[in-house]
Design a protein around this motif. Structure first.
Motif, PDB file in Angstrom:
ATOM      1  N   SER A   3       0.851  -1.180   0.000  1.00 14.20           N
ATOM      2  CA  SER A   3       0.000   0.000   0.000  1.00 14.20           C
ATOM      3  C   SER A   3       0.890   1.235   0.000  1.00 14.20           C
ATOM      4  N   GLU A   4       0.262   2.400  -0.202  1.00  8.47           N
ATOM      5  CA  GLU A   4       1.013   3.646  -0.227  1.00  8.47           C
ATOM      6  C   GLU A   4       1.734   3.884   1.101  1.00  8.47           C
ATOM      7  N   SER A   5       1.147   3.419   2.202  1.00  4.89           N
ATOM      8  CA  SER A   5       1.789   3.630   3.499  1.00  4.89           C
ATOM      9  C   SER A   5       3.063   2.791   3.645  1.00  4.89           C
ATOM     10  N   ASP A   6       3.206   1.745   2.810  1.00  2.35           N
ATOM     11  CA  ASP A   6       4.430   0.949   2.832  1.00  2.35           C
ATOM     12  C   ASP A   6       5.591   1.733   2.233  1.00  2.35           C
ATOM     13  N   HIS A   7       5.301   2.600   1.263  1.00  6.95           N
ATOM     14  CA  HIS A   7       6.320   3.310   0.492  1.00  6.95           C
ATOM     15  C   HIS A   7       6.017   4.802   0.515  1.00  6.95           C
ATOM     16  N   ASN A   8       6.656   5.514   1.460  1.00 10.39           N
ATOM     17  CA  ASN A   8       6.351   6.923   1.632  1.00 10.39           C
ATOM     18  C   ASN A   8       7.628   7.661   2.044  1.00 10.39           C
ATOM     19  N   ILE A   9       8.136   8.486   1.157  1.00 12.56           N
ATOM     20  CA  ILE A   9       9.319   9.288   1.439  1.00 12.56           C
ATOM     21  C   ILE A   9       8.880  10.744   1.580  1.00 12.56           C
ATOM     22  N   HIS A  10       9.128  11.338   2.747  1.00 13.18           N
ATOM     23  CA  HIS A  10       8.798  12.743   3.003  1.00 13.18           C
ATOM     24  C   HIS A  10      10.017  13.588   2.624  1.00 13.18           C
ATOM     25  N   ILE A  35      18.232  19.240   0.839  1.00 11.31           N
ATOM     26  CA  ILE A  35      17.098  18.315   0.812  1.00 11.31           C
ATOM     27  C   ILE A  35      17.189  17.396   2.028  1.00 11.31           C
ATOM     28  N   THR A  36      16.085  17.269   2.734  1.00 15.96           N
ATOM     29  CA  THR A  36      15.987  16.303   3.825  1.00 15.96           C
ATOM     30  C   THR A  36      14.919  15.290   3.439  1.00 15.96           C
ATOM     31  N   LEU A  37      15.337  14.035   3.324  1.00 16.79           N
ATOM     32  CA  LEU A  37      14.418  12.939   3.021  1.00 16.79           C
ATOM     33  C   LEU A  37      14.203  12.137   4.292  1.00 16.79           C
ATOM     34  N   ARG A  38      12.996  11.631   4.480  1.00 15.58           N
ATOM     35  CA  ARG A  38      12.706  10.766   5.621  1.00 15.58           C
ATOM     36  C   ARG A  38      11.790   9.645   5.145  1.00 15.58           C
ATOM     37  N   ASN A  39      12.154   8.437   5.479  1.00 13.93           N
ATOM     38  CA  ASN A  39      11.329   7.292   5.108  1.00 13.93           C
ATOM     39  C   ASN A  39      10.193   7.165   6.117  1.00 13.93           C
ATOM     40  N   ASP A  40       9.013   7.643   5.731  1.00 13.99           N
ATOM     41  CA  ASP A  40       7.816   7.526   6.567  1.00 13.99           C
ATOM     42  C   ASP A  40       7.015   6.274   6.233  1.00 13.99           C
ATOM     43  N   GLY A  41       7.565   5.431   5.374  1.00 15.84           N
ATOM     44  CA  GLY A  41       6.880   4.200   5.004  1.00 15.84           C
ATOM     45  C   GLY A  41       7.197   3.066   5.964  1.00 15.84           C
ATOM     46  N   TYR A  75      20.339   4.593   1.590  1.00 13.50           N
ATOM     47  CA  TYR A  75      19.413   3.544   2.014  1.00 13.50           C
ATOM     48  C   TYR A  75      18.791   3.991   3.332  1.00 13.50           C
ATOM     49  N   MET A  76      17.464   3.994   3.383  1.00 10.51           N
ATOM     50  CA  MET A  76      16.769   4.476   4.573  1.00 10.51           C
ATOM     51  C   MET A  76      15.778   3.431   5.075  1.00 10.51           C
ATOM     52  N   ARG A  77      15.972   3.027   6.298  1.00 11.84           N
ATOM     53  CA  ARG A  77      14.989   2.168   6.961  1.00 11.84           C
ATOM     54  C   ARG A  77      13.820   3.037   7.414  1.00 11.84           C
ATOM     55  N   PRO A  78      12.681   2.455   7.732  1.00 11.89           N
ATOM     56  CA  PRO A  78      11.558   3.257   8.236  1.00 11.89           C
ATOM     57  C   PRO A  78      11.999   4.140   9.406  1.00 11.89           C
ATOM     58  N   GLY A  79      11.648   5.417   9.320  1.00 11.25           N
ATOM     59  CA  GLY A  79      12.001   6.372  10.357  1.00 11.25           C
ATOM     60  C   GLY A  79      13.357   7.033  10.158  1.00 11.25           C
ATOM     61  N   GLU A  80      14.175   6.501   9.261  1.00 12.47           N
ATOM     62  CA  GLU A  80      15.494   7.085   9.016  1.00 12.47           C
ATOM     63  C   GLU A  80      15.420   8.145   7.930  1.00 12.47           C
ATOM     64  N   GLY A  81      16.445   8.983   7.905  1.00 17.23           N
ATOM     65  CA  GLY A  81      16.487  10.045   6.921  1.00 17.23           C
ATOM     66  C   GLY A  81      17.861  10.216   6.306  1.00 17.23           C
ATOM     67  N   PHE A  82      17.927  11.128   5.360  1.00 19.20           N
ATOM     68  CA  PHE A  82      19.176  11.469   4.686  1.00 19.20           C
ATOM     69  C   PHE A  82      19.075  12.937   4.302  1.00 19.20           C
ATOM     70  N   ARG A  83      20.175  13.676   4.495  1.00 23.27           N
ATOM     71  CA  ARG A  83      20.187  15.111   4.208  1.00 23.27           C
ATOM     72  C   ARG A  83      21.414  15.417   3.361  1.00 23.27           C
ATOM     73  N   TYR A  84      21.223  16.231   2.336  1.00 23.72           N
ATOM     74  CA  TYR A  84      22.358  16.632   1.509  1.00 23.72           C
ATOM     75  C   TYR A  84      22.118  18.027   0.958  1.00 23.72           C
TER      76      TYR A  84
END
Length: 127
Positions: A3-10, A35-41, A75-84
């Motif tokens: 579902s969309e909630s499985d794959h959600n990058i903020h 850019i700050t990405l966060r895996n909300d999925g 590579y981002m696990r759920p709840g993890e992020g990356f900033r560049y």
């Protein structure tokens, strides 16, 4: 079934004008964007490719495609992020960018994380 909630990058974006690298008299306006990405999925995912659409205020449109970001495929696990932080050069004192990141989740699903449009504006050019 995913579902969309499985794959959600903020995605959040911050921008800055770089006057010391810009030459307004030569139509060169340098901007950085962070850019700050966060895996909300619910599923870990890797950023594989990027696609940018850069709009100059004079009507010029540039498209940029490439692998990863700043030489990495984070590579981002759920709840993890990356900033560049990266940058771009416009021919005008303002414009905007938007695009997407192609993501590959651990469950094999490929999906696009949309980058919302954001403005690049030299200070004191827009009211």
């Amino acid at each position: 079934m995913s579902s969309e909630s499985d794959h959600n990058i903020h995605i959040d974006v911050e921008t800055d004008y770089i006057p010391e690298q810009s030459e307004p008299e030569a139509n060169r306006f340098v901007f950085t964007y962070t850019i700050t990405l966060r895996n909300d999925g619910k599923v870990p995912a890797r950023l594989m490719t990027r696609h940018w659409v850069i709009n100059h205020a004079n009507g010029k449109i540039e498209e940029v495609r490439g692998e990863g970001v700043i030489g990495e495929q984070p590579y981002m696990r759920p709840g993890e992020g990356f900033r560049y932080t990266s940058g771009t050069i416009l021919e005008t004192p303002y414009g905007d960018m938007n695009g997407s990141y192609r993501m590959l989740a651990d469950d094999g699903v490929e999906f696009d994380a949309e980058i919302p449009a954001f403005s690049l504006t030299m200070p004191n050019t827009l009211h």
